[in-house]
Scaffold this motif. Structure first.
Motif, PDB file in Angstrom:
ATOM      1  N   SER A   1       0.822  -1.216   0.000  1.00  0.00           N
ATOM      2  CA  SER A   1       0.000   0.000   0.000  1.00  0.00           C
ATOM      3  C   SER A   1       0.849   1.256   0.000  1.00  0.00           C
ATOM      4  CB  SER A   1      -0.919   0.008   1.227  1.00  0.00           C
ATOM      5  OG  SER A   1      -1.759  -1.124   1.239  1.00  0.00           O
ATOM      6  N   ALA A   2       2.139   1.131   0.332  1.00  0.00           N
ATOM      7  CA  ALA A   2       3.062   2.267   0.327  1.00  0.00           C
ATOM      8  C   ALA A   2       4.476   1.727   0.339  1.00  0.00           C
ATOM      9  CB  ALA A   2       2.829   3.181   1.537  1.00  0.00           C
ATOM     10  N   ILE A   3       5.424   2.604   0.004  1.00  0.00           N
ATOM     11  CA  ILE A   3       6.840   2.244   0.074  1.00  0.00           C
ATOM     12  C   ILE A   3       7.614   3.375   0.730  1.00  0.00           C
ATOM     13  CG2 ILE A   3       7.255   3.108  -2.287  1.00  0.00           C
ATOM     14  CD1 ILE A   3       9.505   1.006  -2.511  1.00  0.00           C
ATOM     15  N   ILE A   4       8.556   3.010   1.586  1.00  0.00           N
ATOM     16  CA  ILE A   4       9.486   3.943   2.209  1.00  0.00           C
ATOM     17  C   ILE A   4      10.844   3.653   1.591  1.00  0.00           C
ATOM     18  CG2 ILE A   4      10.548   4.686   4.379  1.00  0.00           C
ATOM     19  CD1 ILE A   4       8.076   3.257   5.756  1.00  0.00           C
ATOM     20  N   HIS A   5      11.477   4.661   0.992  1.00  0.00           N
ATOM     21  CA  HIS A   5      12.747   4.377   0.313  1.00  0.00           C
ATOM     22  C   HIS A   5      13.653   5.597   0.288  1.00  0.00           C
ATOM     23  CE1 HIS A   5      11.952   6.297  -3.716  1.00  0.00           C
ATOM     24  NE2 HIS A   5      10.700   6.101  -3.369  1.00  0.00           N
ATOM     25  N   HIS A   6      14.852   5.379  -0.255  1.00  0.00           N
ATOM     26  CA  HIS A   6      15.953   6.335  -0.197  1.00  0.00           C
ATOM     27  C   HIS A   6      15.951   7.341  -1.340  1.00  0.00           C
ATOM     28  CE1 HIS A   6      16.971   3.254  -2.976  1.00  0.00           C
ATOM     29  NE2 HIS A   6      18.117   3.799  -3.332  1.00  0.00           N
ATOM     30  N   GLY A   7      15.109   7.147  -2.349  1.00  0.00           N
ATOM     31  CA  GLY A   7      15.037   8.084  -3.461  1.00  0.00           C
ATOM     32  C   GLY A   7      15.778   7.674  -4.698  1.00  0.00           C
ATOM     33  N   GLY A   8      16.330   6.461  -4.738  1.00  0.00           N
ATOM     34  CA  GLY A   8      17.016   6.001  -5.946  1.00  0.00           C
ATOM     35  C   GLY A   8      16.066   5.916  -7.125  1.00  0.00           C
ATOM     36  N   ILE A   9      16.588   6.166  -8.327  1.00  0.00           N
ATOM     37  CA  ILE A   9      15.736   6.211  -9.517  1.00  0.00           C
ATOM     38  C   ILE A   9      15.112   4.849  -9.806  1.00  0.00           C
ATOM     39  CG2 ILE A   9      17.699   5.797 -11.065  1.00  0.00           C
ATOM     40  CD1 ILE A   9      14.601   7.996 -11.812  1.00  0.00           C
ATOM     41  N   GLY A  10      15.829   3.755  -9.532  1.00  0.00           N
ATOM     42  CA  GLY A  10      15.264   2.437  -9.773  1.00  0.00           C
ATOM     43  C   GLY A  10      14.089   2.147  -8.862  1.00  0.00           C
ATOM     44  N   THR A  11      14.224   2.491  -7.580  1.00  0.00           N
ATOM     45  CA  THR A  11      13.136   2.268  -6.626  1.00  0.00           C
ATOM     46  C   THR A  11      11.966   3.191  -6.926  1.00  0.00           C
ATOM     47  OG1 THR A  11      14.822   1.717  -4.990  1.00  0.00           O
ATOM     48  CG2 THR A  11      12.594   2.076  -4.187  1.00  0.00           C
ATOM     49  N   PHE A  12      12.259   4.442  -7.254  1.00  0.00           N
ATOM     50  CA  PHE A  12      11.207   5.383  -7.639  1.00  0.00           C
ATOM     51  C   PHE A  12      10.407   4.836  -8.814  1.00  0.00           C
ATOM     52  CE2 PHE A  12      10.252   8.524 -10.944  1.00  0.00           C
ATOM     53  CZ  PHE A  12       9.289   9.295 -10.311  1.00  0.00           C
ATOM     54  N   THR A  13      11.095   4.337  -9.846  1.00  0.00           N
ATOM     55  CA  THR A  13      10.408   3.831 -11.029  1.00  0.00           C
ATOM     56  C   THR A  13       9.589   2.587 -10.703  1.00  0.00           C
ATOM     57  OG1 THR A  13      12.204   4.673 -12.410  1.00  0.00           O
ATOM     58  CG2 THR A  13      10.698   3.100 -13.419  1.00  0.00           C
ATOM     59  N   ALA A  14      10.140   1.707  -9.876  1.00  0.00           N
ATOM     60  CA  ALA A  14       9.388   0.512  -9.493  1.00  0.00           C
ATOM     61  C   ALA A  14       8.099   0.883  -8.774  1.00  0.00           C
ATOM     62  CB  ALA A  14      10.257  -0.385  -8.610  1.00  0.00           C
ATOM     63  N   ALA A  15       8.157   1.897  -7.917  1.00  0.00           N
ATOM     64  CA  ALA A  15       6.946   2.344  -7.216  1.00  0.00           C
ATOM     65  C   ALA A  15       5.916   2.889  -8.199  1.00  0.00           C
ATOM     66  CB  ALA A  15       7.313   3.398  -6.184  1.00  0.00           C
ATOM     67  N   VAL A  16       6.375   3.655  -9.189  1.00  0.00           N
ATOM     68  CA  VAL A  16       5.467   4.182 -10.206  1.00  0.00           C
ATOM     69  C   VAL A  16       4.865   3.039 -11.027  1.00  0.00           C
ATOM     70  CG1 VAL A  16       5.343   5.550 -12.323  1.00  0.00           C
ATOM     71  CG2 VAL A  16       6.575   6.442 -10.333  1.00  0.00           C
ATOM     72  N   ALA A  17       5.709   2.094 -11.423  1.00  0.00           N
ATOM     73  CA  ALA A  17       5.249   0.986 -12.255  1.00  0.00           C
ATOM     74  C   ALA A  17       4.184   0.155 -11.550  1.00  0.00           C
ATOM     75  CB  ALA A  17       6.424   0.106 -12.655  1.00  0.00           C
TER      76      ALA A  17
END
Length: 429
Positions: free
Chosen positions: A323-339
């Motif tokens: 339902s949510a993600i807490i992360h460091h701001g890396g572009i790969g993690t950001f994109t995975a959250a969007v996807a």
């Protein structure tokens, strides 16, 4: 056609290129991936032939990036000549002048270097001459790949893994050449590749620095100014493969939240200071937290009852149930959250300027919020996290970002473009 892909030896650089490599391979093209020997196993595990460059005796370790930083005084002189403070580009320059330039220098020896250390250049040129690829796709941090392409007559283009920091640097340098000359400073990007180019009889020009084209996976409104010719491609999130654990197969009884600080940060030991605040932030909440943190990150920490720690789990397996993600701001993690349409809480501090644009993009588009453990109390962090988790506006905005992501050309869509560009730029043989 034959395609040689050259990547800087971090999985954060390799993984974004793999969907393009697979698309080319699936269309019937021969694909090989060249990099540091340390990355060979990861490349072959992804189903692609690896071309190890050099040996431990002839090629530097990627961990040596800190040894290649420009002196602070030199960076300050460059910043003055490039008029950094007057354009609000301080964060971009901080990334360019430290990590970007330093990582490019690791595998590109300076004038007068001894034979040791040239493996990243000489082996790459030799591999290209031997195999005769039609197209070379290369990481911006390994521009010797453009030299190798010239040496064998291949077409070549850069394949970005994030924002185009070197393209931005070339753009700014172009506008400030007179000021650089007046300060007695050489072009800091061209100087990285010049010794290798001269060693192999290649002229340093725009194509050598920026490629004949650039595959760019970043959203259009996140891109930095650059004179590079851009071919947009959707970034397909991939962080490796793993077996699906039994606990992940059923629906969670409570809202599930992913907590990750990325794999790259483990290598540089940059994130241990964030872990205690994040664990305290989620402690006691009526949620199930899955934290992809390893034993070194958790050393000395008490794990709350609602937190499940796993050393490694691909986000493509975890995020569909979150339902949510807490992360460091890396572009790969950001994109995975969007996807996967997951709202984001981005955790940062003043040292993570390379990730600031990703955080700003998520927050600016209403798909998440940001916190800084150095500036916000745990109570303030928890309050922002609960907003991201419960307020519908964040989910709505995430759906809009997801639609924008889907609108970008897929790697499969990009293959015919690459075929045409290779035919256009390939030298007659």
């Amino acid at each position: 056609m034959r395609v040689l892909i050259v990547v800087w030896p971090l999985t954060a650089h390799l993984y974004p290129t793999l969907p393009v490599a697979w698309a080319l391979q699936g269309a019937g093209h021969e694909v090989r991936v060249a990099s540091h020997p340390d990355l060979t196993g990861t490349i072959t595990a992804a189903g692609l032939p690896a071309v190890p460059l050099g040996t431990p005796e002839t090629i530097a370790s990627p961990a040596a990036v800190g040894d290649h930083l420009l002196p602070a005084e030199h960076r300050e002189r460059l910043a003055g000549a490039l008029d950094i403070d007057q354009h609000g580009d301080t964060d971009v320059w901080a990334t360019v002048s430290t990590y970007t330039l330093a990582s490019s220098r690791v595998f590109h020896p300076a004038d007068g270097s001894t034979t040791e250390g040239w493996g990243g250049v000489d082996d790459l040129v030799a591999a290209a001459r031997d195999w005769q690829p039609d197209l070379v796709l290369w990481d911006p941090n390994w521009p010797a790949a453009a030299i190798a392409a010239r040496a064998c007559g291949a077409a070549h283009g850069r394949v970005l893994w994030g924002r185009d920091y070197l393209g931005w640097a070339c753009h700014r340098i172009d506008r400030r050449r007179a000021a650089l000359a007046a300060a007695g400073l050489p072009d800091p990007v061209a100087e990285i590749v010049r010794p290798a180019a001269e060693r192999h009889g290649v002229r340093v020009d725009d194509d050598l620095l920026l490629g004949q084209f650039t595959l760019d996976p970043t959203p259009a409104d996140m891109r930095l100014p650059s004179r590079a010719r851009t071919v947009p491609v959707r970034r397909i999130p991939y962080t490796g493969a793993a077996a699906v654990p039994s606990w992940l197969r059923s629906r969670p009884a409570r809202p599930r939240v992913a907590l990750t600080l990325g794999a790259t940060q483990r290598m540089f030991d940059n994130d241990k200071v964030l872990v205690p605040a994040l664990l305290e932030m989620v402690d006691g909440l009526d949620i199930e937290v899955v934290a992809t943190l390893d034993s070194s990150q958790l050393a000395g920490q008490r794990l709350p009852d609602n937190v499940r720690a796993v050393d490694y789990l691909p986000l493509n397996l975890l995020l569909p149930s979150c339902s949510a993600i807490i992360h460091h701001g890396g572009i790969g993690t950001f994109t995975a959250a969007v996807a996967h349409r997951v709202p984001q809480l981005v955790v940062g501090d003043e040292l993570r300027v390379a990730y600031a644009a990703n955080s700003a993009y998520a927050v600016g588009h209403g798909a998440g919020l940001a916190v800084d453990p150095q500036q916000h109390s745990v109570a303030e962090m928890r309050a922002r996290f609960l907003r991201v988790l419960t307020e519908p506006s964040f989910q709505d905005s995430t759906r809009r970002l997801h639609a924008d992501w889907l609108a970008m050309p897929s790697p499969n869509d990009t293959v015919p473009v690459l075929e045409k560009l290779a035919g256009l730029h390939r030298a007659a043989r």
